[in-house]
Design a protein around this motif. Structure first.
Motif, PDB file in Angstrom:
ATOM      1  N   LYS A 156     -19.140 -20.662  -9.221  1.00 24.15           N
ATOM      2  CA  LYS A 156     -19.125 -21.022 -10.655  1.00 24.15           C
ATOM      3  C   LYS A 156     -18.736 -19.818 -11.510  1.00 24.15           C
ATOM      4  O   LYS A 156     -18.054 -19.948 -12.518  1.00 24.15           O
ATOM      5  N   LYS A 157     -19.143 -18.621 -11.084  1.00 23.97           N
ATOM      6  CA  LYS A 157     -18.852 -17.400 -11.843  1.00 23.97           C
ATOM      7  C   LYS A 157     -17.537 -16.746 -11.429  1.00 23.97           C
ATOM      8  O   LYS A 157     -16.737 -16.350 -12.256  1.00 23.97           O
ATOM      9  N   TYR A 158     -17.324 -16.612 -10.113  1.00 26.18           N
ATOM     10  CA  TYR A 158     -16.233 -15.766  -9.617  1.00 26.18           C
ATOM     11  C   TYR A 158     -15.218 -16.501  -8.737  1.00 26.18           C
ATOM     12  O   TYR A 158     -14.289 -15.875  -8.225  1.00 26.18           O
ATOM     13  N   GLY A 159     -15.410 -17.796  -8.524  1.00 29.20           N
ATOM     14  CA  GLY A 159     -14.619 -18.462  -7.488  1.00 29.20           C
ATOM     15  C   GLY A 159     -15.023 -17.886  -6.134  1.00 29.20           C
ATOM     16  O   GLY A 159     -16.168 -17.484  -5.933  1.00 29.20           O
ATOM     17  N   THR A 163      -5.730 -16.940  -6.515  1.00 30.68           N
ATOM     18  CA  THR A 163      -6.072 -18.213  -5.880  1.00 30.68           C
ATOM     19  C   THR A 163      -7.575 -18.305  -5.610  1.00 30.68           C
ATOM     20  O   THR A 163      -8.193 -19.335  -5.857  1.00 30.68           O
ATOM     21  N   PHE A 164      -8.163 -17.218  -5.102  1.00 26.94           N
ATOM     22  CA  PHE A 164      -9.608 -17.243  -4.833  1.00 26.94           C
ATOM     23  C   PHE A 164     -10.424 -17.348  -6.127  1.00 26.94           C
ATOM     24  O   PHE A 164     -11.438 -18.038  -6.165  1.00 26.94           O
ATOM     25  N   ARG A 165      -9.964 -16.680  -7.179  1.00 31.35           N
ATOM     26  CA  ARG A 165     -10.691 -16.751  -8.462  1.00 31.35           C
ATOM     27  C   ARG A 165     -10.602 -18.132  -9.092  1.00 31.35           C
ATOM     28  O   ARG A 165     -11.543 -18.631  -9.684  1.00 31.35           O
ATOM     29  N   LYS A 166      -9.440 -18.745  -8.974  1.00 32.53           N
ATOM     30  CA  LYS A 166      -9.201 -20.033  -9.644  1.00 32.53           C
ATOM     31  C   LYS A 166     -10.120 -21.140  -9.118  1.00 32.53           C
ATOM     32  O   LYS A 166     -10.311 -22.162  -9.777  1.00 32.53           O
ATOM     33  N   ALA A 167     -10.736 -20.922  -7.962  1.00 34.10           N
ATOM     34  CA  ALA A 167     -11.647 -21.936  -7.393  1.00 34.10           C
ATOM     35  C   ALA A 167     -12.772 -22.288  -8.363  1.00 34.10           C
ATOM     36  O   ALA A 167     -13.300 -23.401  -8.337  1.00 34.10           O
ATOM     37  N   ARG A 168     -13.125 -21.356  -9.258  1.00 31.88           N
ATOM     38  CA  ARG A 168     -14.228 -21.674 -10.188  1.00 31.88           C
ATOM     39  C   ARG A 168     -13.828 -22.804 -11.138  1.00 31.88           C
ATOM     40  O   ARG A 168     -14.670 -23.615 -11.530  1.00 31.88           O
ATOM     41  N   ASP A 169     -12.540 -22.863 -11.502  1.00 33.66           N
ATOM     42  CA  ASP A 169     -12.088 -23.942 -12.390  1.00 33.66           C
ATOM     43  C   ASP A 169     -11.964 -25.262 -11.636  1.00 33.66           C
ATOM     44  O   ASP A 169     -12.233 -26.325 -12.184  1.00 33.66           O
ATOM     45  N   PRO A 173     -14.554 -26.651  -3.338  1.00 31.63           N
ATOM     46  CA  PRO A 173     -13.164 -27.052  -3.088  1.00 31.63           C
ATOM     47  C   PRO A 173     -12.368 -26.088  -2.222  1.00 31.63           C
ATOM     48  O   PRO A 173     -12.639 -24.888  -2.181  1.00 31.63           O
ATOM     49  N   ASN A 174     -11.343 -26.620  -1.553  1.00 34.69           N
ATOM     50  CA  ASN A 174     -10.322 -25.794  -0.932  1.00 34.69           C
ATOM     51  C   ASN A 174      -9.475 -25.189  -2.052  1.00 34.69           C
ATOM     52  O   ASN A 174      -9.137 -25.861  -3.023  1.00 34.69           O
ATOM     53  N   THR A 175      -9.142 -23.915  -1.924  1.00 34.23           N
ATOM     54  CA  THR A 175      -8.410 -23.215  -2.982  1.00 34.23           C
ATOM     55  C   THR A 175      -7.053 -23.851  -3.308  1.00 34.23           C
ATOM     56  O   THR A 175      -6.576 -23.765  -4.432  1.00 34.23           O
ATOM     57  N   TYR A 176      -6.433 -24.491  -2.319  1.00 35.55           N
ATOM     58  CA  TYR A 176      -5.089 -25.045  -2.533  1.00 35.55           C
ATOM     59  C   TYR A 176      -5.079 -26.187  -3.544  1.00 35.55           C
ATOM     60  O   TYR A 176      -4.021 -26.563  -4.043  1.00 35.55           O
ATOM     61  N   LEU A 177      -6.251 -26.725  -3.851  1.00 39.95           N
ATOM     62  CA  LEU A 177      -6.298 -27.806  -4.845  1.00 39.95           C
ATOM     63  C   LEU A 177      -5.810 -27.336  -6.210  1.00 39.95           C
ATOM     64  O   LEU A 177      -5.459 -28.148  -7.057  1.00 39.95           O
ATOM     65  N   LYS A 178      -5.754 -26.022  -6.413  1.00 34.59           N
ATOM     66  CA  LYS A 178      -5.277 -25.535  -7.718  1.00 34.59           C
ATOM     67  C   LYS A 178      -3.843 -25.994  -7.994  1.00 34.59           C
ATOM     68  O   LYS A 178      -3.470 -26.233  -9.127  1.00 34.59           O
ATOM     69  N   TYR A 179      -3.036 -26.142  -6.935  1.00 36.44           N
ATOM     70  CA  TYR A 179      -1.634 -26.535  -7.135  1.00 36.44           C
ATOM     71  C   TYR A 179      -1.511 -27.974  -7.625  1.00 36.44           C
ATOM     72  O   TYR A 179      -0.543 -28.322  -8.303  1.00 36.44           O
ATOM     73  N   TYR A 180      -2.485 -28.804  -7.261  1.00 37.58           N
ATOM     74  CA  TYR A 180      -2.455 -30.216  -7.649  1.00 37.58           C
ATOM     75  C   TYR A 180      -3.225 -30.481  -8.941  1.00 37.58           C
ATOM     76  O   TYR A 180      -2.861 -31.356  -9.720  1.00 37.58           O
ATOM     77  N   LEU A 181      -4.310 -29.728  -9.163  1.00 40.39           N
ATOM     78  CA  LEU A 181      -5.168 -29.990 -10.317  1.00 40.39           C
ATOM     79  C   LEU A 181      -4.816 -29.115 -11.515  1.00 40.39           C
ATOM     80  O   LEU A 181      -5.161 -29.447 -12.648  1.00 40.39           O
ATOM     81  N   PHE A 182      -4.132 -27.987 -11.278  1.00 41.60           N
ATOM     82  CA  PHE A 182      -3.723 -27.094 -12.365  1.00 41.60           C
ATOM     83  C   PHE A 182      -2.252 -26.705 -12.232  1.00 41.60           C
ATOM     84  O   PHE A 182      -1.905 -25.519 -12.288  1.00 41.60           O
ATOM     85  N   PRO A 183      -1.357 -27.681 -12.053  1.00 43.44           N
ATOM     86  CA  PRO A 183       0.051 -27.307 -11.850  1.00 43.44           C
ATOM     87  C   PRO A 183       0.644 -26.576 -13.053  1.00 43.44           C
ATOM     88  O   PRO A 183       1.478 -25.686 -12.895  1.00 43.44           O
TER      89      PRO A 183
END
Length: 442
Positions: free
Chosen positions: A224-227, A246-252, A262-272
């Motif tokens: 929640k704080k740091y991914g 990529t590791f930091r973005k996991a918090r979002d 979440p798996n970190t790769y979800l950032k590409y689909y949820l935050f394109p």
């Protein structure tokens, strides 16, 4: 004790020396009599092979070694084919990343249009290798960790369903290394995880230690704080600036569903939008790799060959890859080890497509994997996964049927792509660059 014959398909890969060192480090639990390299690029493979031959002579001279571009020579008398091929090499990866970015769309090697382009190249390569294995060593198993693993896994399920292939990915393993450190454990193997999803597209729903203590609250508080951002020992593969982000973005990503991790790769689909905004269209991840790991590994291999010894070399054991030995041991010794594999769903996730290739915990033994039951999954995850599975299935159908229409549909359906019009523009650009590698679409 039986000693095994291993073939590394993709002998010219920058990951090959680290894998060889990892295999040598694990000989006490997985004895080897022969290591062979196979690649269709002799010049590239020779650089890696000459250095690895010296490493083997120094550390395990009893192991027979051979590097070849001849399929019969390579695939005869092997127990395991460890496949990590990259059709088109980094030059094509660079285009996979830069062409979508030109259109304002995520440019990534396994996600979105770039992943689809790479998948269209990989399918033929994997089927070719599987065919050689079946012809020359029909009792062998292929341990495939070639990307994009989701598309490759769907292709093997649909096109060669009876071949002994296990599809696996190291990304959850990398993230679990971070989780273990956050939880104060020595190793990810001290955790028991429940995970479900697709490759590069999944969620942890439960993490406990071996005593059954719930580790989720502690890990969630950190995420929640740091991914997943934390320094992990021996973490050589994922340390470039793009990985830190990529590791930091996991918090979002975590915020959209705080009941899971979440798996970190979800950032590409949820935050394109975020990804595109923070991408350098002229210098992508492929350029980072070519200027970083590529130069380092090939430079070190040339040094070893020139010196005739490995003393002073900075090549390192690929700890990440130790899951490959775990997998080979599970098959060889029927260990029933619990591992995350990409397997046909077949009811493991009750409320999801039975034919989908899902990434879930399995027990692995001599007959391959037995998927563990997941039960039902939430609507949010089910919806996202359903859309992405359709993308993967359409790509494989497009490859098999040489269908322009289906590939256009696949790109249009990707959550990274804003419209059918943009999908078509990207597809037409990708076709121009992939004529050497893709089937001719009609």
């Amino acid at each position: 004790m039986k000693k095994f014959s291993i073939l590394i398909a993709g002998g010219g890969s920058t990951f090959t020396p680290g894998i060889v060192l990892m295999l040598l480090d694990n000989l006490y639990k997985f004895p080897i009599r022969k290591i062979k390299f196979y690649d269709n690029d002799k010049e590239r493979q020779d650089v890696i092979a000459k250095a690895c031959e010296i490493l083997l002579k120094e550390k395990a001279p009893e192991i027979e070694f051979l590097a070849t571009v001849d399929p019969e020579e390579a695939f005869t008398d092997v127990d395991f084919v460890m496949a990590h091929i990259r059709v088109g090499k980094y030059a094509m990866r660079e285009l996979d990343e830069k062409i979508p970015l030109k259109h304002g769309v995520v440019g990534q090697e396994t996600c979105g249009p770039g992943g689809i382009a790479y998948g269209m190249r990989s399918i033929g390569g994997i089927l070719e290798i599987a065919g050689y294995m079946e012809k020359y060593s029909p009792d062998a198993w292929m341990l495939n960790y070639s990307n994009p693993a989701a598309i490759v896994a769907e292709a093997t399920r649909k096109l060669i369903p009876n071949t002994k292939i296990l599809n696996i990915c190291d990304m959850p393993i990398g993230i679990e290394g971070h989780m273990a450190q956050i939880a104060g454990l020595e190793s990810r193997k001290d955790m028991i995880v429940k995970y479900y999803g697709l490759n590069h597209f999944g969620w942890w729903s439960s993490i406990t230690d071996k005593a059954g203590n719930d580790l989720m609250p502690k890990i969630k508080a950190h995420v929640k704080k740091y991914g997943y951002d934390t320094k992990v020992e021996d973490e050589n593969q994922h340390t470039d600036p793009t990985w830190s982000d990529t590791f930091r973005k996991a918090r979002d990503i975590y915020e959209i569903d705080p009941t899971t991790l979440p798996n970190t790769y979800l950032k590409y689909y949820l935050f394109p939008d975020y990804v595109v905004e923070h991408s350098d269209k002229n210098y992508t991840r492929a350029n980072e790799v070519m200027d970083g790991r590529e130069k380092h590994v090939f430079g070190e291999c040339r040094k070893i060959y020139k010196a005739g010894k490995s003393e002073g070399s900075t090549l390192e054991i690929d700890e990440h890859a130790s899951y490959i030995v775990d997998l080979a041991r599970a098959i060889s010794y029927n260990t029933q080890e619990r591992m995350l594999l990409i397997v046909e769903n077949n009811g493991a996730i009750e409320n999801f497509d039975k034919t989908a290739m899902v990434e879930i915990p399995c027990l692995v033994g001599s007959n391959g994997p037995t998927a563990l039951t997941i039960g039902t999954i939430p609507e949010f995850q089910k919806g996202l996964m359903g859309q992405q599975v359709s993308v993967e299935k359409l790509v494989v159908e497009a490859w098999a049927e040489k269908s322009y229409q289906k590939l256009w549909q696949a790109i249009s359906l990707s959550k990274t792509v804003p419209s059918v019009k943009v999908a078509k523009e990207i597809l037409d650009d990708l076709i121009k660059e992939n004529t050497e590698y893709w089937p001719k679409l009609k």
